[in-house]
Design an enzyme around this catalytic site. Structure first.
Site, PDB file in Angstrom:
ATOM      1  N   ALA A 279       0.837  -1.209   0.000  1.00  0.00           N
ATOM      2  CA  ALA A 279       0.000   0.000   0.000  1.00  0.00           C
ATOM      3  C   ALA A 279       0.869   1.255   0.000  1.00  0.00           C
ATOM      4  CB  ALA A 279      -0.922  -0.021   1.217  1.00  0.00           C
ATOM      5  N   GLY A 280       2.014   1.143  -0.660  1.00  0.00           N
ATOM      6  CA  GLY A 280       2.914   2.301  -0.751  1.00  0.00           C
ATOM      7  C   GLY A 280       2.513   3.210  -1.891  1.00  0.00           C
TER       8      GLY A 280
ATOM      9  N   ASP B 115      -0.919  -4.515   3.331  1.00  0.00           N
ATOM     10  CA  ASP B 115       0.523  -4.266   3.549  1.00  0.00           C
ATOM     11  C   ASP B 115       0.963  -5.075   4.767  1.00  0.00           C
ATOM     12  OD1 ASP B 115       3.168  -2.778   3.869  1.00  0.00           O
ATOM     13  OD2 ASP B 115       2.271  -1.604   2.248  1.00  0.00           O
TER      14      ASP B 115
ATOM     15  N   ARG C  83      13.320   1.843  -6.404  1.00  0.00           N
ATOM     16  CA  ARG C  83      14.689   2.318  -6.680  1.00  0.00           C
ATOM     17  C   ARG C  83      14.986   3.617  -5.955  1.00  0.00           C
ATOM     18  NH1 ARG C  83      16.207   2.835 -12.874  1.00  0.00           N
ATOM     19  NH2 ARG C  83      13.989   2.944 -13.384  1.00  0.00           N
TER      20      ARG C  83
ATOM     21  N   ASN D 223      13.454  -8.115  -3.449  1.00  0.00           N
ATOM     22  CA  ASN D 223      12.086  -8.231  -3.966  1.00  0.00           C
ATOM     23  C   ASN D 223      11.690  -9.665  -4.335  1.00  0.00           C
ATOM     24  OD1 ASN D 223      11.677  -5.601  -3.406  1.00  0.00           O
ATOM     25  ND2 ASN D 223      11.627  -4.866  -5.520  1.00  0.00           N
TER      26      ASN D 223
ATOM     27  N   VAL E 235       3.735  -5.820 -10.510  1.00  0.00           N
ATOM     28  CA  VAL E 235       4.277  -4.494 -10.825  1.00  0.00           C
ATOM     29  C   VAL E 235       5.678  -4.315 -10.218  1.00  0.00           C
ATOM     30  CG1 VAL E 235       3.762  -2.003 -10.797  1.00  0.00           C
ATOM     31  CG2 VAL E 235       1.891  -3.642 -10.666  1.00  0.00           C
TER      32      VAL E 235
ATOM     33  N   ARG F 299       5.014   6.508 -21.585  1.00  0.00           N
ATOM     34  CA  ARG F 299       6.134   7.472 -21.593  1.00  0.00           C
ATOM     35  C   ARG F 299       6.505   7.836 -23.024  1.00  0.00           C
ATOM     36  NH1 ARG F 299       9.112   4.455 -16.597  1.00  0.00           N
ATOM     37  NH2 ARG F 299       8.194   5.786 -15.013  1.00  0.00           N
TER      38      ARG F 299
ATOM     39  N   HIS G  84      11.435  -4.952 -19.194  1.00  0.00           N
ATOM     40  CA  HIS G  84      11.233  -3.619 -18.612  1.00  0.00           C
ATOM     41  C   HIS G  84      12.569  -3.103 -18.083  1.00  0.00           C
ATOM     42  CE1 HIS G  84       9.240  -0.302 -16.744  1.00  0.00           C
ATOM     43  NE2 HIS G  84       9.362  -0.740 -15.506  1.00  0.00           N
TER      44      HIS G  84
HETATM   45  N1  APR Z   1       3.804  -7.778   2.105  1.00  0.00           N
HETATM   46  C1  APR Z   1       3.053  -6.706   1.814  1.00  0.00           C
HETATM   47  N2  APR Z   1       3.578  -5.488   1.578  1.00  0.00           N
HETATM   48  C2  APR Z   1       4.912  -5.365   1.605  1.00  0.00           C
HETATM   49  C3  APR Z   1       5.760  -6.465   1.882  1.00  0.00           C
HETATM   50  C4  APR Z   1       5.165  -7.718   2.131  1.00  0.00           C
HETATM   51  N3  APR Z   1       5.879  -8.802   2.396  1.00  0.00           N
HETATM   52  N4  APR Z   1       7.040  -6.008   1.837  1.00  0.00           N
HETATM   53  C5  APR Z   1       6.988  -4.699   1.562  1.00  0.00           C
HETATM   54  N5  APR Z   1       5.711  -4.303   1.414  1.00  0.00           N
HETATM   55  C6  APR Z   1       5.174  -2.964   1.174  1.00  0.00           C
HETATM   56  C7  APR Z   1       5.925  -1.888   1.944  1.00  0.00           C
HETATM   57  O1  APR Z   1       5.576  -1.920   3.325  1.00  0.00           O
HETATM   58  C8  APR Z   1       5.484  -0.636   1.220  1.00  0.00           C
HETATM   59  O2  APR Z   1       4.311  -0.055   1.819  1.00  0.00           O
HETATM   60  O3  APR Z   1       5.327  -2.567  -0.176  1.00  0.00           O
HETATM   61  C9  APR Z   1       5.147  -1.136  -0.197  1.00  0.00           C
HETATM   62  C10 APR Z   1       6.044  -0.541  -1.254  1.00  0.00           C
HETATM   63  O4  APR Z   1       5.743   0.803  -1.323  1.00  0.00           O
HETATM   64  P1  APR Z   1       6.837   1.924  -1.617  1.00  0.00           P
HETATM   65  O5  APR Z   1       8.011   1.741  -0.730  1.00  0.00           O
HETATM   66  O6  APR Z   1       6.141   3.243  -1.639  1.00  0.00           O
HETATM   67  O7  APR Z   1       7.336   1.545  -3.104  1.00  0.00           O
HETATM   68  P2  APR Z   1       6.576   1.867  -4.467  1.00  0.00           P
HETATM   69  O8  APR Z   1       7.082   3.130  -5.041  1.00  0.00           O
HETATM   70  O9  APR Z   1       5.121   1.680  -4.280  1.00  0.00           O
HETATM   71  O10 APR Z   1       7.155   0.687  -5.396  1.00  0.00           O
HETATM   72  C11 APR Z   1       6.807  -0.652  -5.166  1.00  0.00           C
HETATM   73  O11 APR Z   1       6.707  -1.211  -7.502  1.00  0.00           O
HETATM   74  O12 APR Z   1       7.191  -0.007  -9.431  1.00  0.00           O
HETATM   75  C12 APR Z   1       7.684  -0.940  -8.498  1.00  0.00           C
HETATM   76  O13 APR Z   1      10.057  -0.574  -8.499  1.00  0.00           O
HETATM   77  C13 APR Z   1       8.880  -0.436  -7.753  1.00  0.00           C
HETATM   78  O14 APR Z   1       9.502  -2.562  -6.765  1.00  0.00           O
HETATM   79  C14 APR Z   1       8.872  -1.313  -6.529  1.00  0.00           C
HETATM   80  C15 APR Z   1       7.372  -1.525  -6.280  1.00  0.00           C
END
Ligand code: APR
Length: 313
Positions: free
Chosen positions: A11-12, A34, A85, A98, A121, A154, A178
Site C-alpha cells: 500500500a505504498g 501491507d 529504486r 524483492n 508491478v 512514456r 522492462h
Molecule cells: N507484504 C506486503 N507489503 C509489503 C511487503 C510484504 N511482504 N514487503 C513490503 N511491502 C510494502 C511496503 O511496506 C510498502 O508499503 O510494499 C510497499 C512498497 O511501497 P513503496 O516503498 O512506496 O514503493 P513503491 O514506489 O510503491 O514501489 C513498489 O513497484 O514499481 C515498483 O520498483 C517499484 O519494486 C517497486 C514496487
C-alpha cells in the site's frame, strides 16, 4: 451483477495510487494490504480513499488490512510489494530483496485467491512475474506483468510533447523486458493514423526513444524514489481490461514459449487482455534490426530470471 474484487498488495506509492485509479473508475471493491507494521497506516489510507466516494461519486468498499483473509476470492490481485529504486540504482539492484517479498506474497495469494488473475508491478519486473508464477503455480495466462503500458505511455507522452499534439492520437507498440534495453518500435507507431517516421526525423525520434527507455531513471533522479502515478495508471488500465473483459490489445509481460521463439520466459509482447487474463499473444513482424534488439532484451530477462532462481531455491 457481481462486483469485482481487487486486492492490491503493497500500500505504498504505487499500490495506493492503483487503489485511487481503481475507485475513480469504480472497478470494484478494493482490498489494500501491507505488512502488519503498517496495518494502521494502510487502514488510514483506505478510509481516506473511501471518503472521496461522496465527492467523486463512486460506490466501492475499500478495506485496508494486513490480513490475507480479506483477499479471499479476489478476481484480480495486483502485487506492488517490494522496495523501489533510489537514485543511482537500476531495477536489477532490487532483485534479492524483492524476490523474497514477491515470493512470500505470492504463496499467500495462491492460498486465498486461487482463481485470481495476478498483475505484477514490483521490479525488476520480468523476474518478479516469473517469481510470482513459480510461487503460485497459476496457469501462465493468469500471471502477467505491468511494464509495457507504462513504457508506452512514456513514449507516447514524449512524442506528443515533440509534435504539440494530443497524446490520445498516438498509437504505439513496444516490446522486450522492462529495462533500459526495452524495444520501442517506430514501425508500429502512428499519430492520428500517420506513421511517426513521416512526422519526426529519424535522429530526433532516436532521442525520444532513448528518453522513453530511461524514463524511469529520469524520475528517480528528480524524486529520489521511483515513479508511481503512471505505473499505477498503466496497471489499472490492465485491471480494467480484465474485469470488464474488454479484449484490449496492450503490451504486457506475458509468458512466451514458442511465441517469438522466447522459450518459456515472461517478456513484453502485445497481448489480448480479457476475463481470462492473457487470452492471446500477438506475433508481429519484426525487421532484422528490431529482432536483434528484442533478442538482446530477452537475453537480459533470461539472466535476471537465473539470478531470481538462485534466490528462490
Ligand atoms: N507484504 C506486503 N507489503 C509489503 C511487503 C510484504 N511482504 N514487503 C513490503 N511491502 C510494502 C511496503 O511496506 C510498502 O508499503 O510494499 C510497499 C512498497 O511501497 P513503496 O516503498 O512506496 O514503493 P513503491 O514506489 O510503491 O514501489 C513498489 O513497484 O514499481 C515498483 O520498483 C517499484 O519494486 C517497486 C514496487
Amino acid at each position: 451483477m457481481k462486483r469485482a474484487k481487487i486486492t492490491i498488495i503493497g500500500a505504498g506509492n504505487v499500490g495506493a495510487s492503483c487503489a485511487f485509479w481503481a475507485v475513480t473508475k469504480e472497478l470494484g471493491d478494493i482490498v489494500l494490504l501491507d505488512i502488519p507494521d503498517f496495518a494502521d497506516k494502510t487502514a488510514g489510507k483506505a478510509l481516506d480513499l473511501a471518503q472521496c466516494g461522496p465527492v467523486d461519486r463512486f460506490d466501492c468498499k475499500i478495506t485496508g488490512t494486513s490480513d490475507y483473509a480479506h483477499a479471499e476470492g479476489s478476481d484480480v490481485v495486483i502485487i506492488t510489494a517490494g522496495i523501489p529504486r533510489k537514485p543511482g540504482m537500476s531495477r536489477d539492484d532490487l532483485i534479492q530483496t524483492n524476490v523474497k517479498i514477491v515470493g512470500s506474497v505470492s504463496e499467500q495469494i495462491a492460498r486465498v485467491a486461487p482463481q485470481a488473475v495476478l498483475i505484477v508491478v514490483s521490479n525488476p519486473l520480468d523476474a518478479m512475474v516469473y517469481t510470482a508464477w513459480r510461487k503460485t503455480d497459476f496457469p501462465t495466462n493468469r500471471v502477467v506483468g505491468q511494464a509495457g503500458c507504462l513504457d508506452i505511455a512514456r513514449y507516447r507522452t514524449f512524442i506528443a510533447m515533440e509534435l504539440g499534439c494530443s497524446v490520445e492520437d498516438i498509437s504505439a507498440l513496444l516490446m522486450g523486458g522492462h529495462g533500459d534495453d526495452m524495444v520501442p518500435l517506430p514501425s508500429y507507431t502512428s499519430v492520428g493514423g500517420i506513421p511517426v517516421t513521416q512526422l519526426i526525423p529519424a535522429d530526433r525520434l532516436s532521442e525520444i526513444i532513448h528518453r522513453a527507455k530511461v524514463g524511469g531513471g529520469e524520475i528517480v533522479k528528480l524524486m529520489g524514489t521511483s515513479a508511481y502515478y503512471a505505473p499505477a495508471a498503466g496497471t489499472i488500465q490492465m485491471a480494467e481490461a480484465i474485469i470488464k473483459d474488454k479484449k484490449r490489445i496492450l503490451p504486457c509481460a506475458a509468458f512466451c514459449d514458442s511465441e517469438y521463439g522466447v522459450g518459456g520466459y515472461f517478456v513484453g509482447v502485445p497481448c489480448v487482455l480479457g476475463a481470462g487474463g492473457v487470452e492471446k499473444i500477438i506475433e508481429v513482424e519484426l525487421s532484422a534490426d528490431e529482432r536483434k534488439l528484442f533478442d538482446t532484451s530477452v537475453s537480459h530477462v533470461k539472466e535476471l530470471v537465473k539470478v531470481a532462481d538462485g534466490f528462490l531455491s
